[in-house]
Design a protein around this motif. Structure first.
Motif, PDB file in Angstrom:
ATOM      1  N   PRO A 174       0.828  -1.210   0.000  1.00  0.00           N
ATOM      2  CA  PRO A 174       0.000   0.000   0.000  1.00  0.00           C
ATOM      3  C   PRO A 174       0.864   1.263   0.000  1.00  0.00           C
ATOM      4  N   ARG A 175       0.336   2.320  -0.560  1.00  0.00           N
ATOM      5  CA  ARG A 175       1.060   3.589  -0.684  1.00  0.00           C
ATOM      6  C   ARG A 175       1.588   4.071   0.672  1.00  0.00           C
ATOM      7  N   TRP A 176       0.771   3.954   1.726  1.00  0.00           N
ATOM      8  CA  TRP A 176       1.200   4.419   3.047  1.00  0.00           C
ATOM      9  C   TRP A 176       2.446   3.663   3.512  1.00  0.00           C
ATOM     10  N   PHE A 177       2.525   2.388   3.178  1.00  0.00           N
ATOM     11  CA  PHE A 177       3.665   1.575   3.592  1.00  0.00           C
ATOM     12  C   PHE A 177       4.933   2.006   2.854  1.00  0.00           C
ATOM     13  N   ILE A 178       4.811   2.272   1.561  1.00  0.00           N
ATOM     14  CA  ILE A 178       5.966   2.719   0.772  1.00  0.00           C
ATOM     15  C   ILE A 178       6.488   4.040   1.327  1.00  0.00           C
ATOM     16  N   ARG A 179       5.579   4.976   1.602  1.00  0.00           N
ATOM     17  CA  ARG A 179       5.988   6.279   2.139  1.00  0.00           C
ATOM     18  C   ARG A 179       6.653   6.130   3.511  1.00  0.00           C
ATOM     19  N   LEU A 180       6.082   5.282   4.362  1.00  0.00           N
ATOM     20  CA  LEU A 180       6.647   5.054   5.693  1.00  0.00           C
ATOM     21  C   LEU A 180       8.047   4.436   5.585  1.00  0.00           C
ATOM     22  N   ALA A 181       8.214   3.477   4.691  1.00  0.00           N
ATOM     23  CA  ALA A 181       9.524   2.830   4.534  1.00  0.00           C
ATOM     24  C   ALA A 181      10.588   3.844   4.133  1.00  0.00           C
ATOM     25  N   TRP A 182      10.283   4.756   3.208  1.00  0.00           N
ATOM     26  CA  TRP A 182      11.260   5.757   2.791  1.00  0.00           C
ATOM     27  C   TRP A 182      11.518   6.769   3.892  1.00  0.00           C
ATOM     28  N   GLN A 183      10.506   7.114   4.679  1.00  0.00           N
ATOM     29  CA  GLN A 183      10.722   8.027   5.809  1.00  0.00           C
ATOM     30  C   GLN A 183      11.667   7.399   6.832  1.00  0.00           C
ATOM     31  N   VAL A 184      11.445   6.123   7.136  1.00  0.00           N
ATOM     32  CA  VAL A 184      12.318   5.417   8.079  1.00  0.00           C
ATOM     33  C   VAL A 184      13.741   5.361   7.522  1.00  0.00           C
ATOM     34  N   HIS A 185      13.875   5.106   6.229  1.00  0.00           N
ATOM     35  CA  HIS A 185      15.187   5.035   5.593  1.00  0.00           C
ATOM     36  C   HIS A 185      15.917   6.375   5.713  1.00  0.00           C
ATOM     37  N   ARG A 186      15.227   7.484   5.432  1.00  0.00           N
ATOM     38  CA  ARG A 186      15.850   8.811   5.559  1.00  0.00           C
ATOM     39  C   ARG A 186      16.271   9.083   6.999  1.00  0.00           C
ATOM     40  N   ARG A 187      15.433   8.697   7.961  1.00  0.00           N
ATOM     41  CA  ARG A 187      15.783   8.911   9.376  1.00  0.00           C
ATOM     42  C   ARG A 187      16.986   8.070   9.777  1.00  0.00           C
ATOM     43  N   LEU A 188      17.051   6.847   9.317  1.00  0.00           N
ATOM     44  CA  LEU A 188      18.196   5.981   9.600  1.00  0.00           C
ATOM     45  C   LEU A 188      19.475   6.625   9.066  1.00  0.00           C
ATOM     46  N   TYR A 189      19.399   7.171   7.871  1.00  0.00           N
ATOM     47  CA  TYR A 189      20.561   7.849   7.284  1.00  0.00           C
ATOM     48  C   TYR A 189      20.987   9.027   8.166  1.00  0.00           C
ATOM     49  N   ARG A 190      20.023   9.867   8.541  1.00  0.00           N
ATOM     50  CA  ARG A 190      20.329  11.036   9.389  1.00  0.00           C
ATOM     51  C   ARG A 190      20.841  10.610  10.756  1.00  0.00           C
ATOM     52  N   TRP A 191      20.172   9.647  11.381  1.00  0.00           N
ATOM     53  CA  TRP A 191      20.534   9.187  12.726  1.00  0.00           C
ATOM     54  C   TRP A 191      21.960   8.637  12.760  1.00  0.00           C
ATOM     55  N   SER A 192      22.353   7.940  11.685  1.00  0.00           N
ATOM     56  CA  SER A 192      23.686   7.331  11.659  1.00  0.00           C
ATOM     57  C   SER A 192      24.758   8.280  11.134  1.00  0.00           C
ATOM     58  N   GLY A 193      24.389   9.517  10.855  1.00  0.00           N
ATOM     59  CA  GLY A 193      25.361  10.461  10.311  1.00  0.00           C
ATOM     60  C   GLY A 193      25.818  10.084   8.917  1.00  0.00           C
ATOM     61  N   GLY A 194      24.976   9.374   8.163  1.00  0.00           N
ATOM     62  CA  GLY A 194      25.308   8.978   6.798  1.00  0.00           C
ATOM     63  C   GLY A 194      26.055   7.664   6.691  1.00  0.00           C
ATOM     64  N   ARG A 195      26.304   6.991   7.831  1.00  0.00           N
ATOM     65  CA  ARG A 195      27.018   5.709   7.783  1.00  0.00           C
ATOM     66  C   ARG A 195      26.129   4.579   7.294  1.00  0.00           C
ATOM     67  N   LEU A 196      24.811   4.684   7.500  1.00  0.00           N
ATOM     68  CA  LEU A 196      23.871   3.648   7.086  1.00  0.00           C
ATOM     69  C   LEU A 196      22.882   4.226   6.077  1.00  0.00           C
TER      70      LEU A 196
END
Length: 148
Positions: free
Chosen positions: A8-30
């Motif tokens: 579902p569209r909501w799931f795709i959007r949530l997955a990309w939001q989590v991915h962006r946060r993971l990138y920010r949280w890890s300082g770009g390492r992940l």
């Protein structure tokens, strides 16, 4: 063969939001990876908002073609053009973060001949590519990221 299912569209959007946060949280390492045999890479593209002028980062799939990178201007295979693509069309000189470091690029749309050649590379990565693309009302742009 049955039409491939998308989450579902909501799931795709949530997955990309989590991915962006993971990138920010890890300082770009992940969150980023280089393309490999049968898989796409992940990069962070930063455009400037066409109305606001503020930086707009997004994580996108990409493939390499010699010194060029290329990505698909899709919005989770939904109908509207992605905002990052609209921003790129207004200001095509941008930066990308790759696992090997940042790169300054210019981002034109592929010509029809280039598009077909590069689309074929994407078909090798995703066997459902054409079925997914058929969900959109028009052709999906292939965006070339050439070094500046």
């Amino acid at each position: 063969m049955a039409e491939p299912r998308l989450p579902p569209r909501w799931f795709i959007r949530l997955a990309w939001q989590v991915h962006r946060r993971l990138y920010r949280w890890s300082g770009g390492r992940l969150g980023l990876r280089t393309p490999g045999e049968g898989r796409y890479g992940l990069m962070r593209l930063t455009t400037l908002g066409r109305r606001s002028g503020t930086p707009r980062p997004v994580i996108l799939a990409y493939l390499e073609d010699g010194p060029l990178l290329h990505t698909l201007a899709m919005n989770g295979w939904d109908a509207p053009e992605p905002a990052w693509w609209l921003n790129l069309r207004a200001a095509p000189d941008v930066s990308v973060d790759l696992p090997g470091g940042p790169r300054e690029v210019r981002a034109p749309e592929a010509s029809p001949e280039e598009r077909e050649r590069l689309w074929e590379q994407w078909r090798h990565v995703d066997r459902h590519l054409d079925a997914y693309a058929a969900r959109r009302p028009g052709p999906t742009a292939v965006v070339i990221l050439e070094p500046r």
